[in-house]
Design a protein around this motif. Structure first.
Motif, PDB file in Angstrom:
ATOM      1  N   THR A  25      35.167-102.976  -9.325  1.00  0.00           N
ATOM      2  CA  THR A  25      34.598-104.243  -9.782  1.00  0.00           C
ATOM      3  C   THR A  25      34.808-104.463 -11.269  1.00  0.00           C
ATOM      4  O   THR A  25      34.698-105.586 -11.738  1.00  0.00           O
ATOM      5  N   GLY A  26      35.048-103.399 -12.016  1.00  0.00           N
ATOM      6  CA  GLY A  26      35.191-103.526 -13.459  1.00  0.00           C
ATOM      7  C   GLY A  26      33.865-103.555 -14.196  1.00  0.00           C
ATOM      8  O   GLY A  26      33.821-103.689 -15.417  1.00  0.00           O
ATOM      9  N   GLU A  27      32.768-103.417 -13.478  1.00  0.00           N
ATOM     10  CA  GLU A  27      31.437-103.505 -14.087  1.00  0.00           C
ATOM     11  C   GLU A  27      31.214-102.457 -15.177  1.00  0.00           C
ATOM     12  O   GLU A  27      30.526-102.710 -16.163  1.00  0.00           O
ATOM     13  N   GLY A  28      31.790-101.269 -15.021  1.00  0.00           N
ATOM     14  CA  GLY A  28      31.582-100.206 -16.002  1.00  0.00           C
ATOM     15  C   GLY A  28      32.488-100.286 -17.213  1.00  0.00           C
ATOM     16  O   GLY A  28      32.219 -99.641 -18.232  1.00  0.00           O
ATOM     17  N   PHE A  29      33.551-101.090 -17.161  1.00  0.00           N
ATOM     18  CA  PHE A  29      34.521-101.115 -18.259  1.00  0.00           C
ATOM     19  C   PHE A  29      33.917-101.554 -19.589  1.00  0.00           C
ATOM     20  O   PHE A  29      34.173-100.915 -20.609  1.00  0.00           O
ATOM     21  N   PRO A  30      33.095-102.612 -19.633  1.00  0.00           N
ATOM     22  CA  PRO A  30      32.506-102.983 -20.929  1.00  0.00           C
ATOM     23  C   PRO A  30      31.630-101.874 -21.513  1.00  0.00           C
ATOM     24  O   PRO A  30      31.579-101.689 -22.726  1.00  0.00           O
ATOM     25  N   LEU A  31      30.970-101.113 -20.654  1.00  0.00           N
ATOM     26  CA  LEU A  31      30.134-100.015 -21.138  1.00  0.00           C
ATOM     27  C   LEU A  31      30.994 -98.882 -21.700  1.00  0.00           C
ATOM     28  O   LEU A  31      30.625 -98.252 -22.697  1.00  0.00           O
ATOM     29  N   LEU A  32      32.136 -98.633 -21.072  1.00  0.00           N
ATOM     30  CA  LEU A  32      33.064 -97.624 -21.575  1.00  0.00           C
ATOM     31  C   LEU A  32      33.608 -98.048 -22.935  1.00  0.00           C
ATOM     32  O   LEU A  32      33.654 -97.247 -23.875  1.00  0.00           O
ATOM     33  N   VAL A  33      33.982 -99.303 -23.072  1.00  0.00           N
ATOM     34  CA  VAL A  33      34.461 -99.830 -24.350  1.00  0.00           C
ATOM     35  C   VAL A  33      33.372 -99.692 -25.409  1.00  0.00           C
ATOM     36  O   VAL A  33      33.642 -99.309 -26.549  1.00  0.00           O
ATOM     37  N   ASP A  34      32.123 -99.965 -25.043  1.00  0.00           N
ATOM     38  CA  ASP A  34      31.011 -99.853 -25.973  1.00  0.00           C
ATOM     39  C   ASP A  34      30.843 -98.416 -26.469  1.00  0.00           C
ATOM     40  O   ASP A  34      30.592 -98.190 -27.652  1.00  0.00           O
ATOM     41  N   LEU A  35      30.983 -97.444 -25.571  1.00  0.00           N
ATOM     42  CA  LEU A  35      30.876 -96.036 -25.974  1.00  0.00           C
ATOM     43  C   LEU A  35      31.945 -95.676 -27.002  1.00  0.00           C
ATOM     44  O   LEU A  35      31.682 -94.939 -27.958  1.00  0.00           O
ATOM     45  N   VAL A  36      33.144 -96.208 -26.801  1.00  0.00           N
ATOM     46  CA  VAL A  36      34.237 -95.962 -27.747  1.00  0.00           C
ATOM     47  C   VAL A  36      33.953 -96.678 -29.065  1.00  0.00           C
ATOM     48  O   VAL A  36      34.062 -96.084 -30.137  1.00  0.00           O
TER      49      VAL A  36
END
Length: 151
Positions: A25-36
């Motif tokens: 779904t891509g739901e986790g991608f913004p959170l991964l970007v935020d961690l970076v």
């Protein structure tokens, strides 16, 4: 990563996240970007694989996983340190089911780098480590609760 970088690096972990039916779904991608973006982790490798119904393994290109017309992982395009080789990818993909896909993520825990560096400078060596999956933790808590319940 150069040797001098490794002397001051944080712990390096990997994850293999399965997506049954290859539904991402891509739901986790913004959170991964935020961690970076916040300097909590550094992505060293990010690879997507799929397993065909015949058991074949295929590396997948970065794509528009959520169908919004934007390349969801463009920020990670080229995230390849060389730590993941073909054998590693095959081994990681071996745990996913036919028709499923997975993301393989290798990352440095930047938040822990100062602590890890201090331990190494003080002569400390990591001799064991691990991670407890949430499902195992919940099962353990359920077992404790059941054992404590009045008979």
């Amino acid at each position: 990563m150069m040797n001098t970088d490794l002397d001051e690096s944080g712990p390096i972990d990997y994850l293999v996240v399965e997506f049954p039916g290859s539904r991402m779904t891509g739901e986790g991608f913004p959170l991964l970007v935020d961690l970076v973006d916040r300097g909590i982790i550094r992505i060293l490798d990010l690879v997507f694989v799929s397993r065909g119904s015949d058991g074949s393994i295929t590396a997948m290109e970065l794509a528009d996983f959520d169908g919004d017309g934007k390349l969801d992982l463009a920020v990670f395009q080229g995230a390849a340190s060389g730590l993941l080789g073909p054998d590693d990818i095959d081994e990681a993909a071996s745990v996913i089911g036919p028709g499923d896909s997975a993301g393989i993520l290798v990352y440095e825990n930047l938040w822990a780098a100062p602590f890890a560096t201090a331990l190494r400078r003080g002569g400390g060596q990591l001799v064991a480590g691990g991670r407890i999956p949430v499902q195992a933790l919940l099962a353990s808590l359920d077992a404790v609760e059941a054992a404590e319940a009045p008979a």
